[in-house]
Motif scaffolding. Structure first.
Motif, PDB file in Angstrom:
ATOM      1  N   ASP A  48      11.288 -20.597 -15.684  1.00 59.45           N
ATOM      2  CA  ASP A  48      12.711 -20.585 -16.017  1.00 59.45           C
ATOM      3  C   ASP A  48      13.150 -22.018 -16.322  1.00 59.45           C
ATOM      4  OD1 ASP A  48      15.378 -20.230 -16.326  1.00 59.45           O
ATOM      5  OD2 ASP A  48      15.754 -19.461 -14.295  1.00 59.45           O
ATOM      6  N   PRO A  49      13.617 -22.325 -17.554  1.00 56.65           N
ATOM      7  CA  PRO A  49      13.984 -23.705 -17.901  1.00 56.65           C
ATOM      8  C   PRO A  49      15.162 -24.234 -17.085  1.00 56.65           C
ATOM      9  CG  PRO A  49      14.627 -22.175 -19.638  1.00 56.65           C
ATOM     10  CD  PRO A  49      13.770 -21.400 -18.684  1.00 56.65           C
ATOM     11  N   THR A  50      15.976 -23.356 -16.548  1.00 62.38           N
ATOM     12  CA  THR A  50      17.134 -23.834 -15.776  1.00 62.38           C
ATOM     13  C   THR A  50      16.722 -24.445 -14.451  1.00 62.38           C
ATOM     14  OG1 THR A  50      17.425 -21.631 -14.792  1.00 62.38           O
ATOM     15  CG2 THR A  50      18.628 -22.111 -16.836  1.00 62.38           C
ATOM     16  N   THR A  51      15.489 -24.165 -13.999  1.00 65.27           N
ATOM     17  CA  THR A  51      15.025 -24.723 -12.721  1.00 65.27           C
ATOM     18  C   THR A  51      14.212 -26.001 -12.910  1.00 65.27           C
ATOM     19  OG1 THR A  51      13.013 -23.367 -12.792  1.00 65.27           O
ATOM     20  CG2 THR A  51      14.971 -22.396 -11.756  1.00 65.27           C
ATOM     21  N   GLN A  52      13.997 -26.416 -14.164  1.00 62.12           N
ATOM     22  CA  GLN A  52      13.162 -27.588 -14.413  1.00 62.12           C
ATOM     23  C   GLN A  52      14.006 -28.852 -14.508  1.00 62.12           C
ATOM     24  OE1 GLN A  52      11.178 -26.062 -17.990  1.00 62.12           O
ATOM     25  NE2 GLN A  52       9.278 -25.883 -16.810  1.00 62.12           N
ATOM     26  N   LYS A  53      13.333 -30.007 -14.447  1.00 62.77           N
ATOM     27  CA  LYS A  53      14.005 -31.301 -14.477  1.00 62.77           C
ATOM     28  C   LYS A  53      14.527 -31.620 -15.881  1.00 62.77           C
ATOM     29  CE  LYS A  53      11.272 -33.218 -10.672  1.00 62.77           C
ATOM     30  NZ  LYS A  53      10.367 -34.319 -10.241  1.00 62.77           N
ATOM     31  N   ALA A 102      14.835 -32.579 -22.268  1.00 63.87           N
ATOM     32  CA  ALA A 102      14.717 -33.549 -23.358  1.00 63.87           C
ATOM     33  C   ALA A 102      13.526 -33.225 -24.243  1.00 63.87           C
ATOM     34  CB  ALA A 102      14.594 -34.961 -22.787  1.00 63.87           C
ATOM     35  N   ALA A 103      12.411 -32.834 -23.597  1.00 63.29           N
ATOM     36  CA  ALA A 103      11.221 -32.487 -24.378  1.00 63.29           C
ATOM     37  C   ALA A 103      11.480 -31.274 -25.262  1.00 63.29           C
ATOM     38  CB  ALA A 103      10.042 -32.230 -23.451  1.00 63.29           C
ATOM     39  N   ARG A 104      12.198 -30.283 -24.712  1.00 67.14           N
ATOM     40  CA  ARG A 104      12.504 -29.086 -25.519  1.00 67.14           C
ATOM     41  C   ARG A 104      13.474 -29.430 -26.654  1.00 67.14           C
ATOM     42  NH1 ARG A 104      11.750 -26.569 -20.445  1.00 67.14           N
ATOM     43  NH2 ARG A 104      13.866 -27.083 -19.766  1.00 67.14           N
ATOM     44  N   ALA A 105      14.413 -30.355 -26.397  1.00 72.27           N
ATOM     45  CA  ALA A 105      15.313 -30.773 -27.471  1.00 72.27           C
ATOM     46  C   ALA A 105      14.539 -31.451 -28.599  1.00 72.27           C
ATOM     47  CB  ALA A 105      16.388 -31.715 -26.908  1.00 72.27           C
ATOM     48  N   LEU A 106      13.556 -32.271 -28.218  1.00 78.08           N
ATOM     49  CA  LEU A 106      12.710 -32.896 -29.239  1.00 78.08           C
ATOM     50  C   LEU A 106      11.908 -31.850 -29.995  1.00 78.08           C
ATOM     51  CD1 LEU A 106      11.443 -36.066 -27.330  1.00 78.08           C
ATOM     52  CD2 LEU A 106      13.102 -35.980 -29.193  1.00 78.08           C
ATOM     53  N   PRO A 158      10.438 -18.660 -22.426  1.00 80.13           N
ATOM     54  CA  PRO A 158      11.772 -19.246 -22.200  1.00 80.13           C
ATOM     55  C   PRO A 158      11.774 -20.766 -22.196  1.00 80.13           C
ATOM     56  CG  PRO A 158      11.440 -17.376 -20.762  1.00 80.13           C
ATOM     57  CD  PRO A 158      10.135 -17.608 -21.439  1.00 80.13           C
ATOM     58  N   ASP A 159      10.682 -21.391 -21.765  1.00 84.29           N
ATOM     59  CA  ASP A 159      10.633 -22.861 -21.755  1.00 84.29           C
ATOM     60  C   ASP A 159      10.018 -23.427 -23.022  1.00 84.29           C
ATOM     61  OD1 ASP A 159       8.090 -21.959 -21.382  1.00 84.29           O
ATOM     62  OD2 ASP A 159       7.612 -23.330 -19.723  1.00 84.29           O
ATOM     63  N   LEU A 160       9.965 -22.599 -24.103  1.00 84.93           N
ATOM     64  CA  LEU A 160       9.467 -22.978 -25.434  1.00 84.93           C
ATOM     65  C   LEU A 160       7.969 -23.258 -25.469  1.00 84.93           C
ATOM     66  CD1 LEU A 160      12.289 -25.207 -27.008  1.00 84.93           C
ATOM     67  CD2 LEU A 160      11.926 -22.746 -27.195  1.00 84.93           C
ATOM     68  N   THR A 161       7.235 -22.842 -24.453  1.00 86.57           N
ATOM     69  CA  THR A 161       5.782 -22.893 -24.541  1.00 86.57           C
ATOM     70  C   THR A 161       5.300 -21.631 -25.250  1.00 86.57           C
ATOM     71  OG1 THR A 161       5.609 -21.892 -22.350  1.00 86.57           O
ATOM     72  CG2 THR A 161       5.518 -24.301 -22.473  1.00 86.57           C
TER      73      THR A 161
END
Length: 512
Positions: free
Chosen positions: A110-115, A120-124, A171-174
């Motif tokens: 779940d991306p909401t639980t990550q730092k 920033a990496a997903r935005a890139l 969900p975390d773009l992987t």
């Protein structure tokens, strides 16, 4: 003494240098983006090929395995590949799932639980996908009712009878790679969340980001160097031009930058030449003003003396003599002022004149006729060897050229002996038109041949009438000839015992 190293960078035009510096970062960025996109596509193709083979291999193994033993085989294959393997029956219902025995082999985070660094990496990632125009991937969502119809690749595999692959975004773009293959009437589905794929791509992107940072720093340094090579010489030129404008220093050295052949080097040499020309012109103006003052004082002093004497002299004959002197002074002043005005505006008029083809044959012929009929020439004779029509054609201002030739003829007549002959000729020689004016006077001493073209040159024939010449005629003639890109000189005649030969050389042109 060490040799000066060639300034190769100073030889390049400024446009190319600025373009090269500005394009450097853009080219490196484009190269990095294209490389990273190609690398990601190649890696994705490899992952899809791998899971495609795993699906085909799993389907082949299950097809040869009896139904009671399929669960154990499916479990072994799941442990070896790390994928989640599901087997669907002919009706699309789920019959076997490797996770029921092994537990989850991957976890959708779940991306909401990550730092924040993951955000920033997903935005890139999204920015890079938008930059390269990548096709958006479907989101990976586990169906509420797990059946074959919930998976598009499973439906295609059953319809086509071949293995079908697909990639989706977790969900975390992987990426989540999946592959389905038919097993008789049944269908096997493999899914795996390849987080290593994303780590590899982001690692490559980090390396490229470092390279880009180095490129940006290099571009900044090159820009500073470029600015230094532009600003510093321009500042030197501007400072020298400012000193020229102030006029405080008699000699201002404008840097010529001989080692540079670019636009700044051309500007430096042009400004240097301009300042030298301006300085020379200012010097000429100062000398001219001083000469004018000196020349005007003599007739004015004579005129004042004559007028003062009229009040004190009673003798009628002496008064007549004083009046004659005053008249001569007035004539001299009138001629002098006219010639000074002519000399002062010659350069300005030549700069504004519109040059046109001029056939010097008929022009000189008309001038000679004017001397014969309307001008005071004593008992001198004029002879003109007229050239063939349209052969002695030059590009220039006809009125100015007539004035230059007229002044030289006037000078030749004034030095001619009684009954002397002034010969005039014009002819084309190669790419030049030469005008020759010969007289039978005493000639010009070699040491004075340059001085006679100076303004207010005062050596005149002893018998010449007072005030007839101002000493500006030959100076005006030279200014006009040089304003037409020509030359004028004087030599002794080689075909007569004595006499001077004035030669005017002008660039020839074709008749209009």
């Amino acid at each position: 003494m060490s040799k000066r190293r060639p300034n190769w960078f100073g030889q390049l035009p400024l446009t190319r240098r600025i373009l090269a510096v500005n394009l450097l970062t853009i080219v490196l960025l484009a190269f990095g983006v294209l490389y990273l996109d190609a690398f990601r596509n190649q890696l994705s193709e490899e992952r899809l090929t791998l899971i495609h083979r795993e699906a085909e291999m799993t389907a082949s193994v299950l097809a040869m395995t009896p139904a009671p033993a399929r669960d154990s085989v499916l479990l072994s294959l799941a442990k070896s590949t790390g994928s989640r393997i599901r087997l669907y029956g002919s009706d699309g219902s789920l019959r076997s799932d490797s996770w029921k025995a092994t537990g989850p082999t991957y976890t959708l985070r779940d991306p909401t639980t990550q730092k924040w660094n993951k955000d920033a990496a997903r935005a890139l990632d999204r920015g890079f996908n938008a930059l390269v125009g990548a096709k958006p991937l479907d989101d990976f969502i586990e169906p509420a009712e797990d059946k074959l119809q919930s998976w598009s690749e499973g439906t295609y595999a059953r319809q086509t009878g071949q293995a079908v692959t697909k990639v989706r975004n977790a969900p975390d773009l992987t990426p989540v790679f999946s592959a389905a293959a038919p097993v008789g009437e049944e269908t096997v589905l493999l899914t795996t969340n390849d987080r290593e794929f994303t780590r590899t791509i982001r690692s490559q992107r980090t390396s490229l980001a470092i390279a880009m940072a180095i490129a940006v720093v290099l571009s900044v340094l090159l820009s500073l160097f470029l600015a230094r090579t532009i600003v510093r010489p321009l500042r030197r030129i501007a400072l020298a031009a400012h000193r020229v404008r102030l006029g405080r220093a008699r000699e201002v050295k404008v840097p010529r930058l001989p080692s540079r052949t670019d636009e700044i080097g051309q500007l430096a040499r042009s400004v240097s030449d301009m300042s030298q020309s301006l300085r020379q012109r200012m010097d000429n103006i100062e000398h001219f003003a001083a000469d004018v003052t000196h020349e005007l004082k003599n007739p004015l002093a004579s005129l004042r003396s004559a007028l003062d004497g009229l009040d004190r002299v009673e003798d009628p004959k002496l008064k007549l003599q004083l009046l004659a002197v005053a008249k001569d002074d007035v004539v001299r002043l009138d001629r002098l002022i006219g010639d000074i005005s002519e000399a002062a505006r010659t350069d300005a008029e030549l700069a504004r004149a519109k040059f046109e083809p001029v056939d010097l044959g008929p022009v000189i012929e008309q001038l000679v006729s004017s001397w014969e009929h309307r001008r005071e020439k004593g008992d001198a004779h004029l002879a003109f060897a007229r050239p063939r029509r349209a052969t002695a054609v030059v590009l220039g201002d006809a009125n100015r050229l007539v004035r230059a030739i007229d002044n030289i003829i006037d000078n030749a007549i004034s030095f001619s002996p009684p009954g002397g002959l002034v010969e005039i000729a014009a002819a084309r020689v190669g790419d030049e038109v030469r005008i020759r004016i010969d007289d039978e006077g005493p000639g010009v001493p070699e040491e004075a041949r340059e001085a006679i073209f100076n303004r207010f040159h005062s050596i005149r024939p002893e018998e010449e009438h007072f005030g007839r010449h101002s000493g500006l005629g030959l100076a005006i003639a030279r200014a006009i000839v040089e304003g037409h890109d020509g030359e004028i000189d004087v030599q002794d005649r080689d075909d007569a015992p004595s006499g001077a030969r004035f030669t005017i050389t002008l660039p020839a042109t074709e008749a209009a």
